[in-house]
Design a protein around this motif. Structure first.
Motif, PDB file in Angstrom:
ATOM      1  N   THR A   3      10.581 -55.072 125.567  1.00  0.00           N
ATOM      2  CA  THR A   3       9.503 -54.937 126.883  1.00  0.00           C
ATOM      3  C   THR A   3       8.973 -55.878 126.840  1.00  0.00           C
ATOM      4  O   THR A   3       7.358 -56.405 127.295  1.00  0.00           O
ATOM      5  N   ARG A   4       7.704 -54.875 125.858  1.00  0.00           N
ATOM      6  CA  ARG A   4       6.061 -55.034 125.668  1.00  0.00           C
ATOM      7  C   ARG A   4       6.182 -54.659 123.721  1.00  0.00           C
ATOM      8  O   ARG A   4       6.623 -53.268 123.841  1.00  0.00           O
ATOM      9  N   LEU A   5       5.631 -55.422 123.302  1.00  0.00           N
ATOM     10  CA  LEU A   5       5.043 -55.213 121.905  1.00  0.00           C
ATOM     11  C   LEU A   5       3.934 -55.102 121.776  1.00  0.00           C
ATOM     12  O   LEU A   5       2.142 -55.185 121.892  1.00  0.00           O
ATOM     13  N   PRO A   6       3.572 -53.389 121.316  1.00  0.00           N
ATOM     14  CA  PRO A   6       2.572 -53.228 120.118  1.00  0.00           C
ATOM     15  C   PRO A   6       2.127 -54.546 119.527  1.00  0.00           C
ATOM     16  O   PRO A   6       3.112 -55.133 118.887  1.00  0.00           O
ATOM     17  N   ARG A   7       0.378 -54.273 119.781  1.00  0.00           N
ATOM     18  CA  ARG A   7      -0.321 -55.254 119.449  1.00  0.00           C
ATOM     19  C   ARG A   7       0.056 -55.483 117.771  1.00  0.00           C
ATOM     20  O   ARG A   7      -0.067 -56.150 116.347  1.00  0.00           O
ATOM     21  N   TRP A   8       0.064 -53.809 116.695  1.00  0.00           N
ATOM     22  CA  TRP A   8       0.172 -53.720 115.488  1.00  0.00           C
ATOM     23  C   TRP A   8       1.487 -54.140 114.607  1.00  0.00           C
ATOM     24  O   TRP A   8       2.016 -54.817 113.430  1.00  0.00           O
ATOM     25  N   ILE A   9       2.365 -54.791 115.977  1.00  0.00           N
ATOM     26  CA  ILE A   9       3.652 -54.296 115.397  1.00  0.00           C
ATOM     27  C   ILE A   9       3.755 -56.703 116.080  1.00  0.00           C
ATOM     28  O   ILE A   9       4.154 -57.314 114.577  1.00  0.00           O
ATOM     29  N   PHE A  10       3.358 -56.851 116.168  1.00  0.00           N
ATOM     30  CA  PHE A  10       3.014 -58.435 115.954  1.00  0.00           C
ATOM     31  C   PHE A  10       2.242 -59.428 115.178  1.00  0.00           C
ATOM     32  O   PHE A  10       2.669 -60.072 114.810  1.00  0.00           O
ATOM     33  N   TRP A  11       0.893 -58.408 114.685  1.00  0.00           N
ATOM     34  CA  TRP A  11      -0.076 -58.768 113.951  1.00  0.00           C
ATOM     35  C   TRP A  11       0.864 -58.322 112.537  1.00  0.00           C
ATOM     36  O   TRP A  11       0.785 -59.492 111.551  1.00  0.00           O
ATOM     37  N   GLY A  12       1.341 -57.235 112.503  1.00  0.00           N
ATOM     38  CA  GLY A  12       2.235 -56.938 111.007  1.00  0.00           C
ATOM     39  C   GLY A  12       2.822 -58.002 111.333  1.00  0.00           C
ATOM     40  O   GLY A  12       3.235 -58.604 109.464  1.00  0.00           O
ATOM     41  N   GLY A  13       4.291 -58.127 111.834  1.00  0.00           N
ATOM     42  CA  GLY A  13       5.358 -59.117 111.707  1.00  0.00           C
ATOM     43  C   GLY A  13       4.952 -60.544 111.047  1.00  0.00           C
ATOM     44  O   GLY A  13       5.269 -60.887 110.497  1.00  0.00           O
ATOM     45  N   ALA A  14       3.874 -60.614 112.413  1.00  0.00           N
ATOM     46  CA  ALA A  14       3.386 -62.301 111.490  1.00  0.00           C
ATOM     47  C   ALA A  14       2.835 -62.490 110.686  1.00  0.00           C
ATOM     48  O   ALA A  14       2.737 -63.731 109.975  1.00  0.00           O
ATOM     49  N   VAL A  15       1.720 -61.635 110.370  1.00  0.00           N
ATOM     50  CA  VAL A  15       1.340 -61.928 108.392  1.00  0.00           C
ATOM     51  C   VAL A  15       2.244 -61.801 107.314  1.00  0.00           C
ATOM     52  O   VAL A  15       2.063 -62.920 105.982  1.00  0.00           O
ATOM     53  N   LEU A  16       2.908 -60.732 107.744  1.00  0.00           N
ATOM     54  CA  LEU A  16       4.008 -60.218 106.010  1.00  0.00           C
ATOM     55  C   LEU A  16       4.756 -61.707 106.406  1.00  0.00           C
ATOM     56  O   LEU A  16       5.273 -62.201 105.339  1.00  0.00           O
ATOM     57  N   ALA A  17       6.061 -61.985 108.080  1.00  0.00           N
ATOM     58  CA  ALA A  17       6.479 -63.766 107.346  1.00  0.00           C
ATOM     59  C   ALA A  17       5.514 -65.003 107.070  1.00  0.00           C
ATOM     60  O   ALA A  17       6.435 -64.577 105.359  1.00  0.00           O
ATOM     61  N   PHE A  18       4.186 -64.647 106.773  1.00  0.00           N
ATOM     62  CA  PHE A  18       3.608 -65.543 106.396  1.00  0.00           C
ATOM     63  C   PHE A  18       3.327 -65.327 105.051  1.00  0.00           C
ATOM     64  O   PHE A  18       3.812 -65.877 103.897  1.00  0.00           O
ATOM     65  N   SER A  19       3.086 -63.937 104.706  1.00  0.00           N
ATOM     66  CA  SER A  19       3.145 -63.241 103.256  1.00  0.00           C
ATOM     67  C   SER A  19       4.274 -64.304 102.401  1.00  0.00           C
ATOM     68  O   SER A  19       4.711 -64.770 101.589  1.00  0.00           O
TER      69      SER A  19
END
Length: 231
Positions: A3-19
């Motif tokens: 329902t609401r995504l903490p920023r650390w999960i959002f940015w963490g998932g994004a940069v790790l997927a890129f990596s």
């Protein structure tokens, strides 16, 4: 359902997927021509090797599959949970992943096939580390299940049913970040070869440092200052 995504999960998932996208593309374009971020295609190649009685491929691809599994086992051993929560030992797992990627680079430079195993172990560790949040499955090293979940959600939305838009949006971000990482990885590999791995190594190390800094400064971890006794 998110329902609401903490920023650390959002940015963490994004940069790790890129990596992960960058690592997998470099592995595919290299001399092994095998993926390291997922196992489905490699299982098919493993089965084909069995059908053709290709002992060398059976041993090598089998070792590759076991390496991914070993990385996931290491993640479970270090972190010990499947639900994402700030304060757990993700920083330690990220440092281990960076070390495996650095080892992979060194082995690749020696034209050693063990480099592929180290990279696969790093991906297995990362994929198991980022597991679930609010019941939503989160994977950052491959897109098959994620694409299926996105498709099902879009189908439900088209049918007029209620869906979790934050979950769908986050899955889309991971999808595009993995794709972007793959494109950048291909671009870098064409110019610097396996030196392309230094980008994901830098990303993972930076993520570990930032995570540990944030985790160590959680309000519940701050010790209250002792009051000086009044004279």
């Amino acid at each position: 359902m998110i329902t609401r995504l903490p920023r650390w999960i959002f940015w963490g998932g994004a940069v790790l997927a890129f990596s992960a996208g960058c690592v997998n593309t470099a592995a595919l374009m290299g001399f092994t021509n095998l993926s390291v971020s997922h196992v489905t295609g490699n299982v098919s190649l493993f089965a084909a090797a069995i059908a053709y009685l290709d002992a060398r491929s059976i041993l090598y691809i089998g070792a590759l599959l076991l390496s991914f599994l070993a990385g996931a086992i290491l993640s479970g051993f270090v972190i010990g949970q499947t639900s994402l929560k700030l304060g757990r030992r993700y920083g330690s797992a990220l440092y281990m992943e960076a070390a495996l990627l650095l080892l992979s680079y060194w082995l690749y430079q020696q034209h050693d096939y063990l480099g592929q195993l180290a990279a696969a172990m790093a991906c297995g560790l990362q994929n198991a580390m980022v597991a679930t949040y609010s019941g939503a499955v989160i994977r950052t090293t491959h897109l098959t299940g994620l694409t299926s979940d996105m498709g099902a959600a879009i189908g439900n939305w088209l049918a007029g049913r209620r869906i979790s838009k934050p979950t769908l949006g986050f899955q889309a971000i991971i999808w595009y970040c993995f794709c972007a990482g793959s494109a950048v990885g291909a671009f870098l590999y064409a110019r610097v070869g396996y030196g392309a791995l230094f980008l994901p190594i830098t990303i993972v190390l930076s993520a570990a440092f930032v995570y540990n800094y944030v985790s160590d400064n959680l309000p519940e971890k701050r010790q209250p200052r002792k009051k000086r006794p009044s004279v």
